[in-house]
Design a protein around this motif. Structure first.
Motif, PDB file in Angstrom:
ATOM      1  N   ALA A   1      -6.487   1.204   1.577  1.00 45.63           N
ATOM      2  CA  ALA A   1      -6.629   0.175   2.608  1.00 45.63           C
ATOM      3  C   ALA A   1      -8.024  -0.431   2.583  1.00 45.63           C
ATOM      4  CB  ALA A   1      -6.336   0.760   3.990  1.00 45.63           C
ATOM      5  N   ILE A   2      -9.020   0.408   2.308  1.00 46.33           N
ATOM      6  CA  ILE A   2     -10.392  -0.102   2.224  1.00 46.33           C
ATOM      7  C   ILE A   2     -10.560  -0.953   0.978  1.00 46.33           C
ATOM      8  CG2 ILE A   2     -12.805   0.589   1.947  1.00 46.33           C
ATOM      9  CD1 ILE A   2     -12.085   3.080   3.689  1.00 46.33           C
ATOM     10  N   ALA A   3      -9.971  -0.506  -0.142  1.00 44.38           N
ATOM     11  CA  ALA A   3     -10.056  -1.272  -1.392  1.00 44.38           C
ATOM     12  C   ALA A   3      -9.382  -2.625  -1.234  1.00 44.38           C
ATOM     13  CB  ALA A   3      -9.417  -0.478  -2.527  1.00 44.38           C
TER      14      ALA A   3
ATOM     15  N   VAL B   1      -0.997   5.937   8.170  1.00 40.07           N
ATOM     16  CA  VAL B   1      -2.311   6.110   8.792  1.00 40.07           C
ATOM     17  C   VAL B   1      -2.783   4.799   9.420  1.00 40.07           C
ATOM     18  CG1 VAL B   1      -4.737   6.641   8.371  1.00 40.07           C
ATOM     19  CG2 VAL B   1      -2.952   8.042   7.319  1.00 40.07           C
ATOM     20  N   LEU B   2      -2.484   3.676   8.783  1.00 42.05           N
ATOM     21  CA  LEU B   2      -2.851   2.386   9.367  1.00 42.05           C
ATOM     22  C   LEU B   2      -2.144   2.164  10.702  1.00 42.05           C
ATOM     23  CD1 LEU B   2      -2.934  -0.018   6.274  1.00 42.05           C
ATOM     24  CD2 LEU B   2      -4.868   0.719   7.678  1.00 42.05           C
ATOM     25  N   ARG B   3      -0.871   2.568  10.779  1.00 42.48           N
ATOM     26  CA  ARG B   3      -0.160   2.422  12.057  1.00 42.48           C
ATOM     27  C   ARG B   3      -0.806   3.307  13.126  1.00 42.48           C
ATOM     28  NH1 ARG B   3       4.342   2.490   8.564  1.00 42.48           N
ATOM     29  NH2 ARG B   3       4.834   4.665   9.099  1.00 42.48           N
TER      30      ARG B   3
ATOM     31  N   LEU C   1       0.844  -1.191   0.000  1.00 43.61           N
ATOM     32  CA  LEU C   1       0.000   0.000   0.000  1.00 43.61           C
ATOM     33  C   LEU C   1       0.883   1.246   0.000  1.00 43.61           C
ATOM     34  CD1 LEU C   1      -2.634  -1.152   2.672  1.00 43.61           C
ATOM     35  CD2 LEU C   1      -2.955  -1.040   0.178  1.00 43.61           C
ATOM     36  N   PRO C   2       0.329   2.404  -0.398  1.00 42.90           N
ATOM     37  CA  PRO C   2       1.109   3.653  -0.389  1.00 42.90           C
ATOM     38  C   PRO C   2       1.652   3.956   1.004  1.00 42.90           C
ATOM     39  CG  PRO C   2      -0.922   3.925  -1.629  1.00 42.90           C
ATOM     40  CD  PRO C   2      -1.024   2.587  -0.979  1.00 42.90           C
ATOM     41  N   GLU C   3       2.779   4.644   1.045  1.00 47.27           N
ATOM     42  CA  GLU C   3       3.441   4.937   2.310  1.00 47.27           C
ATOM     43  C   GLU C   3       2.528   5.711   3.255  1.00 47.27           C
ATOM     44  OE1 GLU C   3       5.824   4.933   5.392  1.00 47.27           O
ATOM     45  OE2 GLU C   3       6.193   3.802   3.531  1.00 47.27           O
TER      46      GLU C   3
ATOM     47  N   GLU D   1      -9.323  10.565   4.068  1.00 45.19           N
ATOM     48  CA  GLU D   1     -10.076   9.675   3.188  1.00 45.19           C
ATOM     49  C   GLU D   1      -9.216   9.188   2.037  1.00 45.19           C
ATOM     50  OE1 GLU D   1     -13.241  12.260   2.297  1.00 45.19           O
ATOM     51  OE2 GLU D   1     -14.282  11.948   4.221  1.00 45.19           O
ATOM     52  N   ASP D   2      -8.402  10.092   1.472  1.00 48.70           N
ATOM     53  CA  ASP D   2      -7.510   9.691   0.381  1.00 48.70           C
ATOM     54  C   ASP D   2      -6.502   8.646   0.842  1.00 48.70           C
ATOM     55  OD1 ASP D   2      -8.790  11.362  -1.351  1.00 48.70           O
ATOM     56  OD2 ASP D   2      -7.322  13.009  -1.178  1.00 48.70           O
TER      57      ASP D   2
END
Length: 961
Positions: free
Chosen positions: A321-323, A287-289, A280-282, A315-316
């Protein structure tokens, strides 16, 4: 080819689904049903539950779902039940939910959800949690009156202690309502000391609870899952590879397919899961962390505040992560990790500094705006994050605040955990007392109180000792007195000596007529009355009553009237007991004080039984139990009333009903003393029915076999009486004699009808049984009991009937028992009267009495009494109309070297008791020569050569039961 992260096709699990459907069908028939669904992390428990919930909803079930979260281990109490309650309020309204409960009960639910208004100000901590449990039970029962209910609780391996206790309570008590509980847990996390283990073991013994273990997928099921994800049938070689690498765990199958390189072997599950994250993008990973530090589920507003991103930027960052199905959009504007394992793997990637910084940011933002988290969670969330951030000062302060919130929610175990955190951090914060505005002793006092009301007596004692060690009774007498009262209560609950010493010490510390003195005197009076120290107990109670009236404290006044009633009860003055309880009951009703109402009512159930009005006692108990349920107090006070109902039913010979009441009340997990009261009722019936193993089990638990003396007269006397009955049942008159002598070495028994006179009546029978073996000791015991009987008080028909038994007027006693409707003691009295008649040569009189007693004993299935009646009937040549009833003996007990005749067994029983041939002849109404012939036949049949060896063989082969 279309690839999805999760298969749209539900694969396999038909066996497990069928088990869930069968459990639901059982629940719909209003039979207890619960399912414990275990499985490894990632094996598909949530997917299975989702499928079942969908089907249950189609079958018109009302499905409520709540989940445990990791924070539960740190004090977030009742999380799954709060979630289910919140769902219910969303579906209807708080007013509609409250309307299902007794008036005012919604205020207790406010401790879980603010939608129910302000919590009640009830400070009765000892019964508060029990009331909350009753309310949740009642709410589920009321909902189930409309349509079947399915309550799903996920991840109970994270459940807090209060939730675990509530789960166990509901599992034991949802017996006649169409409610199915389904609970999931990670079986691979249950290490040897995991707190869920004993709960699972306990639930496994409850009828209607089944355990379902969800297995890994087979290779065919992995192939089906892959086909659903890929959109095409996978190649066999690829199925082999994925199956081997994943081990059949669906989550791992998804991760392998998502990685695109299912041929590589990841070093660990952690690496496997992170593989999809790292693509996934950096910014998304960052944001996931951040989200992972917030838990499995985090709200949009909170995540935006912590990440310092605008809504658009957040949201961007989250879209990829949602996809990729790493995150899912949840209800209430929140994001949830698809699986807790994913969140754990991401959280583990936080660097030490990043870890502390992220958790501190969460604590700061929630503190700034507590509406960023669901209602009721802010305080514990803040405490969790400051502790995770390793900020000692704020961790201490927030833990103290969270401990107070836990107490307000009746989550006492979680309160203890948080207070222990405060104690641990105390020395790390130099100005801790100034920061939270209490001293170190206060923390220990709160912890001791919480441990006491939660039933953890060992920890309560530990905290009390620590607090007493820090206090000086000269400078803080009232605090020391309060702690001494608590220590006395703990000792009493544990059945340990010393509570009176502590209470007398406490009384000396508070000599002035204050509220503190009233509190000490109230407890001291109660214990003195229970210990049958009536004169001193009455004196301190009257003093406390005088102070309470001067203070205008009517509730305390009612309590003290009940204490005085207890003293009159122990003195055998049951009429005054009844009157005083009625006065307290009237005060309780006027003040709308449920605890007082139920306490007075419970004691009058006992008074009525002691007055011989047992049918009235049963009716009053039924009314009281209904009130206890309505008040939400059944688990505590309702169980006490149920015990008194069981005692009255036992008096009436309604033994099967009494056992049913006992078994139902025991499952409520009540306080130890209440449990012991209940078990004594069951033990009494077991002894009367000759159920030796069962009786031994109960007597062992209540402490009847241990020499330790209980300070409470009722427990001490009842244990002694049961022990005497036990020895008589086993044909051990000398052991019964010894136990009776030991019993009377203690303070004399109470004059209460069902205590003192009942014990003396039984000792009379012990002396009768032991006299042929040891006339000297039996005579000495008779002399001692005659002294006691001469000064024994007690009024009413029950006392009088037991007094008649003691003085040997068995016919009059039998008539008295008949008037009171008590068949067992009536049959026993008739048998003793028959023995007297037979000894005097009145065989017809003996026969008439035996024919009257026999059907009574048969109806009760009182096998030992039936045997004694039939034995005497044979000796006097009196035929009985009814066919004898016998208990089936285990095969091991019937294996004898040679069959003994009935008469030989009778002779052997007396030989084993140490009787001479002359004594046996007198007992059996046969000649000494005939006895000698029988003994000569018995010895070779048993393969022995002496009378002593015959006695030993008889005991070894259980020929005397």
């Amino acid at each position: 080819m279309t690839s999805r992260a999760v298969s749209p096709v539900f694969v396999g699990r038909e066996v497990e689904l069928e088990a869930l459907r069968e459990a639901f069908d059982q629940a719909r028939k209003q039979a207890m049903a619960a399912v414990l669904l275990g499985g490894e992390a990632g094996v598909g428990k949530t997917r299975l539950i989702g499928r079942f919930v969908e089907q249950a909803g189609q079958a018109d079930a009302h499905v409520l779902v709540g989940g445990c979260v990791e924070l539960s281990a740190e004090g977030l109490a009742y999380a799954p039940f709060t979630a289910a309650l919140r769902q219910l309020v969303r579906e209807t309204s708080a007013a509609e939910v409250a309307a299902l409960l007794p008036e005012g009960a919604g205020r207790d639910l406010a401790r879980l959800l603010p939608e129910f208004g302000e919590p009640s100000g009830d400070g009765e901590t000892e019964t508060a949690r029990a009331r909350l449990f009753e309310l949740i039970l009642m709410l589920l029962e009321r909902l189930a009156e409309r349509r079947p209910v399915v309550l799903v609780i996920e991840d109970i391996h994270w459940a807090d202690r209060s939730s675990r206790d509530l789960i166990a309570f509901l599992s034991r008590n949802l017996r006649t309502s169409p409610v199915l509980m389904v609970m999931t847990y990670r079986s691979d996390e249950l290490h040897r000391t995991h707190p869920l283990r004993p709960v699972l073991a306990e639930l496994g013994r409850v009828d209607g609870v089944i355990r379902v273990e969800l297995p890994r997928f087979t290779q065919d099921e992995v192939a089906a899952q892959m086909a659903g994800i890929l959109g095409v049938t996978p190649e066999l070689a690829r199925v082999d590879t994925v199956f081997e690498r994943s081990g059949g765990i669906p989550l791992f199958v998804e991760a392998l397919l998502d990685s695109g390189d299912d041929c590589s072997v990841p070093d660990s599950l952690h690496d496997l899961i992170l593989g999809s994250i790292e693509r996934l993008p950096e910014e998304t990973q960052r944001v996931l962390r951040t989200a992972a530090a917030g838990g499995v589920r985090v709200g949009h507003a909170l995540l935006a505040a912590v990440s310092v991103l605008s809504d658009t930027e957040l949201e961007d960052a989250l879209r990829p992560a949602i996809a990729a199905n790493v995150l899912q959009v949840a209800d209430g504007g929140a994001y949830a990790f698809r699986h807790a394992l994913i969140r754990e793997a991401v959280h583990d990637e936080l660097l030490p500094g990043e870890h502390a910084r992220m958790h501190a940011r969460y604590a700061e933002e929630i503190e700034r705006d507590r509406s960023l988290v669901p209602p009721g969670r802010a305080v514990i969330e803040i405490a969790h994050h400051w502790y995770s951030a390793r900020n000692d000062l704020w961790a201490l302060m927030s833990a103290w605040e969270a401990a107070g919130e836990a107490a307000r929610s009746f989550a006492y175990t979680e309160q203890i955990q948080l207070l222990e955190r405060v104690l641990t951090l105390w020395d790390k914060v130099p100005d801790a007392a100034e920061r939270i505005h209490v001293d170190h002793v206060t923390i220990l006092e709160r912890a001791s109180e919480a441990a006491h009301v939660s039933g953890d007596m060992d920890r309560a004692l530990k905290f009390v000792r620590a607090a007493l060690h820090e206090l000086d009774e000269n400078t803080a007498p009232e605090r020391v007195a309060e702690l001494l009262v608590r220590r006395a209560n703990v000792k009493s609950q544990k059945g340990k000596p010393g509570s009176l010493d502590d209470l007398r010490h406490a009384e000396r510390l508070v000599p002035l007529p204050t509220e503190a003195r009233v509190n000490v005197l109230t407890r001291l009076g109660t214990v003195l009355m229970a210990a049958d120290e009536r004169v001193e107990g009455a004196a301190v109670t009257h003093e406390a009553l005088r102070i309470a009236r001067q203070m205008g404290d009517e509730c305390q006044e009612a309590d003290l009237l009940i204490n005085l009633a207890l003293g009159h009860s122990m003195a055998g003055d049951m009429e005054t007991t009844f009157t005083l309880n009625e006065r307290a009951l009237a005060i309780g009703k006027r003040l709308d004080a449920p605890r007082i109402v139920l306490r007075a009512l419970a004691n009058n159930v006992d008074a009525l039984d002691n007055l011989g009005r047992s049918e009235e006692a049963v009716a009053l108990a039924v009314e009281g139990e209904k009130l206890a349920r309505r008040y939400g107090r059944y688990r505590h006070q309702g169980v006490f009333i149920a015990n008194n109902r069981a005692e009255a039913l036992a008096s009436l010979g309604r033994w099967d009903e009494a056992i049913q009441v006992v078994e139902g009340a025991v499952t409520m997990g009540s306080a130890p003393r209440n449990r012991w009261h209940l078990l004594r009722v069951h033990a009494e019936i077991a002894i009367a029915r000759g159920e030796g193993d069962l009786a031994r089990e109960f007597l062992t638990e209540v402490g009847a076999f241990t020499p330790q003396r209980d300070e409470w007269a009722q427990e001490r006397t009842n244990n002694a009486r049961l022990l005497l009955a036990w020895h008589l049942m086993r044909g051990e008159p000398l052991n019964a004699l010894e136990a009776a002598v030991s019993t009377l070495a203690d303070p004399p028994p109470s004059s209460k009808a069902m205590l003192g006179w009942r014990l003396l009546a039984l000792i009379r029978l012990v002396c009768d049984a032991a006299e042929p073996v040891d006339a000297g000791r039996a005579g000495a015991l008779r002399a001692r009991t005659d002294e006691l009987a001469a000064v024994m008080g007690g009024n009413g028909p029950v006392s009088e009937a037991f007094r008649l038994v003691y003085h040997g007027d068995f016919d009059a006693a039998a008539q008295a028992w008949q008037r009171m409707g008590r068949p067992y003691v009536r049959a026993e009295a008739l048998l003793q009267a028959a023995v007297v008649a037979a000894t005097s040569g009145d065989r017809e009189g003996a026969a008439a009495r035996l024919r009257e007693a026999h059907p009574l004993a048969l109806a009760l299935r009182a096998t030992p009494l039936v045997t004694r009646i039939e034995t005497l009937a044979r000796r006097v040549g009196a035929p009985l109309c009814e066919a004898p009833v016998r208990q089936a003996a285990p095969a091991a007990q019937t294996a004898t070297p040679a069959a003994l005749t009935r008469r030989e067994l009778e002779v052997l029983r007396l030989v084993a008791a140490g009787r001479s041939n002359r004594d046996i002849a007198a007992e059996l109404f046969i000649s000494a020569k005939t006895v000698s012939v029988h003994v000569s036949n018995i010895l070779p049949k048993l393969g022995v050569s002496t009378r002593a060896e015959a006695a030993a063989a008889a005991h070894r082969l259980s020929l005397l039961s």
